[in-house]
Design a protein around this motif. Structure first.
Motif, mmCIF file in Angstrom:
data_model
loop_
_atom_site.group_PDB
_atom_site.id
_atom_site.type_symbol
_atom_site.label_atom_id
_atom_site.label_comp_id
_atom_site.label_asym_id
_atom_site.label_seq_id
_atom_site.Cartn_x
_atom_site.Cartn_y
_atom_site.Cartn_z
ATOM 1 N N VAL A 170 0.830 -1.209 0.000
ATOM 2 C CA VAL A 170 0.000 0.000 0.000
ATOM 3 C C VAL A 170 0.864 1.258 0.000
ATOM 4 O O VAL A 170 0.580 2.218 -0.721
ATOM 5 N N GLY A 171 1.941 1.269 0.763
ATOM 6 C CA GLY A 171 2.803 2.448 0.846
ATOM 7 C C GLY A 171 3.516 2.791 -0.450
ATOM 8 O O GLY A 171 3.927 3.932 -0.653
ATOM 9 N N ASP A 172 3.677 1.813 -1.339
ATOM 10 C CA ASP A 172 4.363 2.039 -2.614
ATOM 11 C C ASP A 172 3.399 2.252 -3.774
ATOM 12 O O ASP A 172 3.819 2.600 -4.872
ATOM 13 N N ALA A 173 2.121 2.005 -3.541
ATOM 14 C CA ALA A 173 1.142 2.041 -4.631
ATOM 15 C C ALA A 173 0.817 3.468 -5.053
ATOM 16 O O ALA A 173 0.863 4.399 -4.255
ATOM 17 N N VAL A 174 0.494 3.617 -6.330
ATOM 18 C CA VAL A 174 -0.011 4.871 -6.879
ATOM 19 C C VAL A 174 -1.530 4.757 -6.806
ATOM 20 O O VAL A 174 -2.111 3.838 -7.387
ATOM 21 N N MET A 175 -2.163 5.658 -6.069
ATOM 22 C CA MET A 175 -3.585 5.501 -5.762
ATOM 23 C C MET A 175 -4.476 6.358 -6.669
ATOM 24 O O MET A 175 -4.040 7.368 -7.214
ATOM 25 N N LEU A 176 -5.726 5.917 -6.795
ATOM 26 C CA LEU A 176 -6.747 6.650 -7.543
ATOM 27 C C LEU A 176 -8.076 6.450 -6.825
ATOM 28 O O LEU A 176 -8.438 5.315 -6.493
ATOM 29 N N GLU A 177 -8.787 7.546 -6.577
ATOM 30 C CA GLU A 177 -10.116 7.460 -5.969
ATOM 31 C C GLU A 177 -11.148 7.852 -7.003
ATOM 32 O O GLU A 177 -11.033 8.893 -7.642
ATOM 33 N N ARG A 178 -12.151 6.999 -7.186
ATOM 34 C CA ARG A 178 -13.245 7.258 -8.124
ATOM 35 C C ARG A 178 -14.536 6.709 -7.564
ATOM 36 O O ARG A 178 -14.583 5.557 -7.126
ATOM 37 N N ASP A 179 -15.570 7.514 -7.576
ATOM 38 C CA ASP A 179 -16.911 7.082 -7.183
ATOM 39 C C ASP A 179 -16.921 6.348 -5.842
ATOM 40 O O ASP A 179 -17.556 5.301 -5.691
ATOM 41 N N GLY A 180 -16.182 6.876 -4.877
ATOM 42 C CA GLY A 180 -16.171 6.298 -3.543
ATOM 43 C C GLY A 180 -15.304 5.061 -3.379
ATOM 44 O O GLY A 180 -15.267 4.466 -2.308
ATOM 45 N N ARG A 181 -14.600 4.652 -4.426
ATOM 46 C CA ARG A 181 -13.700 3.490 -4.343
ATOM 47 C C ARG A 181 -12.262 3.953 -4.490
ATOM 48 O O ARG A 181 -11.978 4.904 -5.211
ATOM 49 N N THR A 182 -11.370 3.251 -3.822
ATOM 50 C CA THR A 182 -9.941 3.544 -3.926
ATOM 51 C C THR A 182 -9.261 2.376 -4.619
ATOM 52 O O THR A 182 -9.456 1.214 -4.240
ATOM 53 N N TYR A 183 -8.470 2.686 -5.645
ATOM 54 C CA TYR A 183 -7.732 1.681 -6.408
ATOM 55 C C TYR A 183 -6.241 1.940 -6.224
ATOM 56 O O TYR A 183 -5.815 3.090 -6.121
ATOM 57 N N GLY A 184 -5.452 0.875 -6.222
ATOM 58 C CA GLY A 184 -4.001 1.000 -6.121
ATOM 59 C C GLY A 184 -3.332 0.404 -7.349
ATOM 60 O O GLY A 184 -3.788 -0.614 -7.882
ATOM 61 N N PHE A 185 -2.234 1.043 -7.790
ATOM 62 C CA PHE A 185 -1.544 0.636 -9.022
ATOM 63 C C PHE A 185 -0.044 0.553 -8.781
ATOM 64 O O PHE A 185 0.494 1.206 -7.892
ATOM 65 N N CYS A 186 0.617 -0.201 -9.653
ATOM 66 C CA CYS A 186 2.070 -0.346 -9.537
ATOM 67 C C CYS A 186 2.805 0.882 -10.060
ATOM 68 O O CYS A 186 3.934 1.140 -9.662
ATOM 69 N N CYS A 187 2.183 1.640 -10.972
ATOM 70 C CA CYS A 187 2.871 2.781 -11.572
ATOM 71 C C CYS A 187 1.848 3.753 -12.170
ATOM 72 O O CYS A 187 0.679 3.398 -12.361
ATOM 73 N N PRO A 188 2.288 4.975 -12.487
ATOM 74 C CA PRO A 188 1.373 5.952 -13.080
ATOM 75 C C PRO A 188 0.789 5.516 -14.425
ATOM 76 O O PRO A 188 -0.331 5.901 -14.765
ATOM 77 N N HIS A 189 1.537 4.715 -15.199
ATOM 78 C CA HIS A 189 1.011 4.266 -16.496
ATOM 79 C C HIS A 189 -0.250 3.432 -16.310
ATOM 80 O O HIS A 189 -1.246 3.629 -17.008
ATOM 81 N N CYS A 190 -0.208 2.483 -15.363
ATOM 82 C CA CYS A 190 -1.392 1.650 -15.123
ATOM 83 C C CYS A 190 -2.545 2.500 -14.587
ATOM 84 O O CYS A 190 -3.690 2.332 -15.000
ATOM 85 N N ARG A 191 -2.237 3.431 -13.675
ATOM 86 C CA ARG A 191 -3.296 4.294 -13.137
ATOM 87 C C ARG A 191 -3.928 5.123 -14.256
ATOM 88 O O ARG A 191 -5.150 5.233 -14.349
ATOM 89 N N GLY A 192 -3.104 5.713 -15.117
ATOM 90 C CA GLY A 192 -3.628 6.533 -16.210
ATOM 91 C C GLY A 192 -4.491 5.732 -17.164
ATOM 92 O O GLY A 192 -5.553 6.188 -17.597
ATOM 93 N N HIS A 193 -4.039 4.517 -17.491
ATOM 94 C CA HIS A 193 -4.819 3.665 -18.391
ATOM 95 C C HIS A 193 -6.170 3.325 -17.764
ATOM 96 O O HIS A 193 -7.212 3.391 -18.423
ATOM 97 N N PHE A 194 -6.165 2.992 -16.480
ATOM 98 C CA PHE A 194 -7.401 2.637 -15.785
ATOM 99 C C PHE A 194 -8.346 3.838 -15.730
ATOM 100 O O PHE A 194 -9.547 3.712 -15.983
ATOM 101 N N ALA A 195 -7.803 5.019 -15.418
ATOM 102 C CA ALA A 195 -8.634 6.228 -15.343
ATOM 103 C C ALA A 195 -9.267 6.531 -16.695
ATOM 104 O O ALA A 195 -10.457 6.865 -16.774
#
Length: 202
Positions: A170-195
């Protein structure tokens, strides 16, 4: 996705030893959490894909000057490792340096090797695969297609990246909050693709 070139002094290793060195630096070993085949850091299909996109060469240099003197094969265990990394080079640099250094140290127990690792980051649009340029979204699509199973629940203190399936503290994850849910990613690329995929969803 990874091209790994290991340079060693001429005569230090015979052919089977050089093959064994290359085998220690496969994508499967380097990209898994612990660096071993039985690790479950990511979906097995994703690890298979990343392993298939990794090439390792080990070559000898006849002339090698280190510290102002010729490196002697019998005395010096020196490695220069050049890693050409794809779009995640920046995010993976520290991991690759530590994993490669550890793998090469384990290859020669009782000796302290001198390992220099250079991670060369390929800019967006500078990676070609299967006859065409692949950008971040193209690679992420390949990763999504490679997934083989349902996402498993994350162990305590970790999150599972919904894009690549990597298990991340959790401490290393890149996080994203959407619609009341929190998602964690290995890197900004995965977070951006998911968003972007959430925004495109109907």
């Amino acid at each position: 996705m990874l091209f790994i070139e290991v340079v060693v002094p001429k005569g230090r290793f015979d052919v089977p030893q050089r093959q064994a060195l290359a085998g220690r630096l496969t994508g499967r070993r380097l990209l898994s959490a612990a660096g071993h085949d039985d690790s479950a850091a990511a979906d097995p299909g994703v690890i298979d894909l990343l392993d298939s996109l990794t090439d390792v060469v080990v070559r000898e240099e006849e002339i090698w000057i280190a510290g102002g003197r010729p490196a002697e094969a019998a005395r010096d265990t020196r490695y220069v490792v050049n890693v050409t990394a794809g779009m995640w080079g920046k995010e993976l640099s520290e991991h690759l340096v530590s994993r490669i250094t550890a793998e090469l140290a384990e290859a020669e127990p009782g000796r302290e090797p001198c390992v220099m690792v250079n991670v060369i980051i390929v800019p967006e649009g500078g990676y070609g695969l299967r006859g065409r340029v692949h950008r971040s979204p193209d690679m992420l699509r390949l990763i999504e297609q490679a997934k083989t199973g349902p996402q498993e629940p994350a162990p305590d203190g970790t999150v599972v990246d919904p894009v690549c399936g990597a298990t991340v503290p959790v401490g290393d994850a890149v996080m994203l909050e959407r619609d009341g849910r929190t998602y964690g990613f290995c890197c900004p690329h995965c977070r951006g693709h998911f968003a972007r995929s959430l925004e495109a969803a109907p």
